[in-house]
Design a protein around this motif. Structure first.
Motif, mmCIF file in Angstrom:
data_model
loop_
_atom_site.group_PDB
_atom_site.id
_atom_site.type_symbol
_atom_site.label_atom_id
_atom_site.label_comp_id
_atom_site.label_asym_id
_atom_site.label_seq_id
_atom_site.Cartn_x
_atom_site.Cartn_y
_atom_site.Cartn_z
ATOM 1 N N LEU A 1 0.824 -1.202 0.000
ATOM 2 C CA LEU A 1 0.000 0.000 0.000
ATOM 3 C C LEU A 1 0.861 1.256 0.000
ATOM 4 C CD1 LEU A 1 -2.818 1.207 0.069
ATOM 5 C CD2 LEU A 1 -2.798 0.992 2.573
ATOM 6 N N ARG A 2 1.940 1.259 0.768
ATOM 7 C CA ARG A 2 2.841 2.420 0.776
ATOM 8 C C ARG A 2 3.396 2.683 -0.621
ATOM 9 N NH1 ARG A 2 4.706 0.184 5.773
ATOM 10 N NH2 ARG A 2 4.024 1.498 7.527
ATOM 11 N N SER B 1 -1.247 7.513 4.001
ATOM 12 C CA SER B 1 -2.650 7.335 3.632
ATOM 13 C C SER B 1 -3.440 7.088 4.907
ATOM 14 C CB SER B 1 -2.807 6.161 2.661
ATOM 15 O OG SER B 1 -4.157 5.994 2.275
ATOM 16 N N ALA B 2 -4.765 7.178 4.776
ATOM 17 C CA ALA B 2 -5.665 6.884 5.887
ATOM 18 C C ALA B 2 -6.952 6.346 5.291
ATOM 19 C CB ALA B 2 -5.925 8.135 6.717
ATOM 20 N N ASP B 3 -7.856 5.868 6.156
ATOM 21 C CA ASP B 3 -9.160 5.451 5.658
ATOM 22 C C ASP B 3 -10.272 6.113 6.464
ATOM 23 O OD1 ASP B 3 -9.713 3.883 7.990
ATOM 24 O OD2 ASP B 3 -8.711 2.151 7.118
ATOM 25 N N ARG B 4 -11.493 5.884 6.046
ATOM 26 C CA ARG B 4 -12.645 6.559 6.647
ATOM 27 C C ARG B 4 -12.960 6.067 8.045
ATOM 28 N NH1 ARG B 4 -12.877 5.722 1.425
ATOM 29 N NH2 ARG B 4 -13.692 7.299 -0.021
ATOM 30 N N TRP B 5 -12.329 4.998 8.462
ATOM 31 C CA TRP B 5 -12.610 4.400 9.767
ATOM 32 C C TRP B 5 -11.491 4.649 10.772
ATOM 33 C CZ3 TRP B 5 -13.890 2.449 5.064
ATOM 34 C CH2 TRP B 5 -15.264 2.242 4.839
ATOM 35 N N GLY C 1 -8.219 4.344 10.298
ATOM 36 C CA GLY C 1 -6.957 3.655 10.047
ATOM 37 C C GLY C 1 -5.933 4.596 9.442
ATOM 38 N N ARG C 2 -4.699 4.489 9.878
ATOM 39 C CA ARG C 2 -3.635 5.378 9.410
ATOM 40 C C ARG C 2 -2.434 4.573 8.959
ATOM 41 N NH1 ARG C 2 0.841 6.680 12.325
ATOM 42 N NH2 ARG C 2 2.131 8.356 11.443
ATOM 43 N N LEU C 3 -1.895 4.945 7.806
ATOM 44 C CA LEU C 3 -0.672 4.333 7.290
ATOM 45 C C LEU C 3 0.457 5.339 7.418
ATOM 46 C CD1 LEU C 3 0.502 1.813 5.764
ATOM 47 C CD2 LEU C 3 0.170 3.129 3.658
ATOM 48 N N GLY C 4 1.410 5.053 8.302
ATOM 49 C CA GLY C 4 2.573 5.918 8.475
ATOM 50 C C GLY C 4 3.736 5.454 7.617
#
Length: 218
Positions: A6-7, A126-130, A132-135
């Motif tokens: 995903l990154r 990135s992040a999502d609507r719930w 969730g965070r991608l660092g």
């Protein structure tokens, strides 16, 4: 899709974001954030200093100074333990290039315990609507936020939002995700309170501050 994949995908998408898109998205994200009641009410914030690829936080930090809030920014300490500190600054002159060239607070400034801070503004790839965070994968923010009773707000370009971010046991979910289009509340999937809170902004005088920060924005 795992985090590594995903990154890679998001970083490729990020290369295609135009300067015009980022300028307008930055203004909308900052507007939504600065008008949000929680930001207006808290007396202290912890806020990342953005890189060119991240949503801009200069307006947020500058407005917090003008409103008399205590402002702290992160300093990442080198080493395998990935320790991060919240350091109080009084102006942008208190910053200098640090880890990976990111602006960090100069040495000698006060380090503030996390429990003394009300609101954290957290970066992401990135992040999502719930929530969730991608660092970036180092875990600095997840480790620092662990156990803190603090508002956790993430800024993300809508174009880089993911359907779902893979979450692991030690990953910290965000309380809100701000994009240029919406304010996502994980508990109700999304909310858009901008219209409602503009009236409060006029009363508080925050509208005039926004005009000075974004003079081209109607």
């Amino acid at each position: 899709m795992d985090k590594k994949e995903l990154r890679t995908m998001i970083r490729e998408k990020r290369k295609n974001l135009t300067t015009d898109y980022k300028d307008r998205a930055n203004a909308e994200i900052a507007t939504r954030f600065l008008l949000y009641p929680v930001f207006q009410q808290v007396d202290s914030i912890f806020c990342y200093v953005n890189t060119p690829d991240e949503p801009d936080t200069r307006a947020i930090i500058e407005t917090a100074f003008q409103m008399g809030k205590m402002v702290t920014v992160p300093r990442c300490k080198p080493g395998p333990e990935h320790v991060m500190e919240a350091v109080q600054i009084q102006s942008f002159d208190d910053l200098e290039p640090g880890t990976m060239g990111i602006l960090e607070p100069k040495e000698g400034l006060p380090v503030i315990d996390g429990y003394k801070i009300a609101l954290a503004v957290v970066p992401c790839i990135s992040a999502d609507r719930w929530g969730g965070r991608l660092g970036h994968g180092a875990g600095y923010y997840d480790k620092w936020l662990h156990g803190l009773d603090i508002y956790k707000y993430c800024l993300c370009f809508e174009e880089l939002l993911s359907e779902r971010v893979p979450m692991e046991q030690n990953d910290i979910k965000m309380d809100r995700v701000f994009t240029e289009d919406k304010i996502y509340n994980p508990r109700v999937q999304s909310e858009d309170t901008l219209g409602e809170i503009k009236r409060d902004a006029v009363k508080s005088g925050l509208t005039e501050i926004l005009k000075s920060l974004f003079p081209w924005k109607k």
